[in-house]
Design a protein around this motif. Structure first.
Motif, PDB file in Angstrom:
ATOM      1  N   LEU A  33       0.835  -1.206   0.000  1.00 38.97           N
ATOM      2  CA  LEU A  33       0.000   0.000   0.000  1.00 38.97           C
ATOM      3  C   LEU A  33       0.867   1.253   0.000  1.00 38.97           C
ATOM      4  CD1 LEU A  33      -2.689   1.490   0.208  1.00 38.97           C
ATOM      5  CD2 LEU A  33      -2.635   1.085   2.679  1.00 38.97           C
ATOM      6  N   VAL A  34       1.887   1.288   0.838  1.00 41.76           N
ATOM      7  CA  VAL A  34       2.767   2.457   0.898  1.00 41.76           C
ATOM      8  C   VAL A  34       3.529   2.617  -0.418  1.00 41.76           C
ATOM      9  CG1 VAL A  34       4.730   3.503   2.097  1.00 41.76           C
ATOM     10  CG2 VAL A  34       2.902   2.416   3.403  1.00 41.76           C
ATOM     11  N   ASP A  35       3.923   1.521  -1.030  1.00 43.51           N
ATOM     12  CA  ASP A  35       4.594   1.604  -2.331  1.00 43.51           C
ATOM     13  C   ASP A  35       3.686   2.254  -3.371  1.00 43.51           C
ATOM     14  OD1 ASP A  35       6.875   0.466  -1.303  1.00 43.51           O
ATOM     15  OD2 ASP A  35       6.439  -1.548  -2.069  1.00 43.51           O
ATOM     16  N   GLN A  36       2.388   1.927  -3.348  1.00 44.45           N
ATOM     17  CA  GLN A  36       1.440   2.545  -4.276  1.00 44.45           C
ATOM     18  C   GLN A  36       1.282   4.044  -3.987  1.00 44.45           C
ATOM     19  OE1 GLN A  36      -0.394   1.371  -6.982  1.00 44.45           O
ATOM     20  NE2 GLN A  36       1.121  -0.248  -6.838  1.00 44.45           N
ATOM     21  N   MET A  37       1.198   4.403  -2.700  1.00 44.67           N
ATOM     22  CA  MET A  37       1.075   5.816  -2.336  1.00 44.67           C
ATOM     23  C   MET A  37       2.347   6.576  -2.728  1.00 44.67           C
ATOM     24  SD  MET A  37      -1.901   6.182  -1.234  1.00 44.67           S
ATOM     25  CE  MET A  37      -3.223   5.109  -0.761  1.00 44.67           C
ATOM     26  N   ASN A  38       3.475   5.922  -2.617  1.00 42.15           N
ATOM     27  CA  ASN A  38       4.736   6.520  -3.035  1.00 42.15           C
ATOM     28  C   ASN A  38       4.676   6.882  -4.516  1.00 42.15           C
ATOM     29  OD1 ASN A  38       7.443   7.276  -3.351  1.00 42.15           O
ATOM     30  ND2 ASN A  38       8.175   5.177  -3.340  1.00 42.15           N
ATOM     31  N   LEU A  39       4.198   5.978  -5.320  1.00 40.89           N
ATOM     32  CA  LEU A  39       4.096   6.258  -6.758  1.00 40.89           C
ATOM     33  C   LEU A  39       3.066   7.345  -7.058  1.00 40.89           C
ATOM     34  CD1 LEU A  39       4.278   2.636  -8.178  1.00 40.89           C
ATOM     35  CD2 LEU A  39       6.063   4.385  -8.236  1.00 40.89           C
ATOM     36  N   LEU A  40       1.927   7.289  -6.381  1.00 37.91           N
ATOM     37  CA  LEU A  40       0.839   8.234  -6.656  1.00 37.91           C
ATOM     38  C   LEU A  40       1.142   9.658  -6.188  1.00 37.91           C
ATOM     39  CD1 LEU A  40      -2.253   6.065  -5.695  1.00 37.91           C
ATOM     40  CD2 LEU A  40      -1.643   6.857  -7.984  1.00 37.91           C
TER      41      LEU A  40
END
Length: 86
Positions: A33-40
């Protein structure tokens, strides 16, 4: 709260945020989840320290999946890495 209800224009139209792309990551793990937020929200530039702080915060067992998503989005947006526009 704009994270739950979306943004509202001056003429009353509401633009809700779509979290469907991160729901799968939220179910997998806090790290995903944090990896996705990092990208977004951080364009892939989230520091390791910020990442670990957010992951540790999401470890609260009382959080629902939706609360984890909203909290991760908020923390990523408010982090120094998410607040810098490039």
């Amino acid at each position: 709260n704009y994270l739950e209800e979306g943004f509202q224009s001056g003429d009353g139209h509401t633009f809700p945020l779509d979290y469907s792309t991160v729901r799968g990551a939220a179910a997998d793990s806090s790290e995903a989840l944090v990896d996705q937020m990092n990208l977004l929200f951080c364009q892939g530039n989230m520091s390791a320290r910020v990442r670990q702080i957010i992951i540790a915060t999401l470890a609260d067992p009382l959080l629902t999946a939706d609360e984890r998503i909203l909290l991760a989005a908020y923390l990523a947006l408010e982090s120094p890495d998410g607040a810098i526009q490039r």
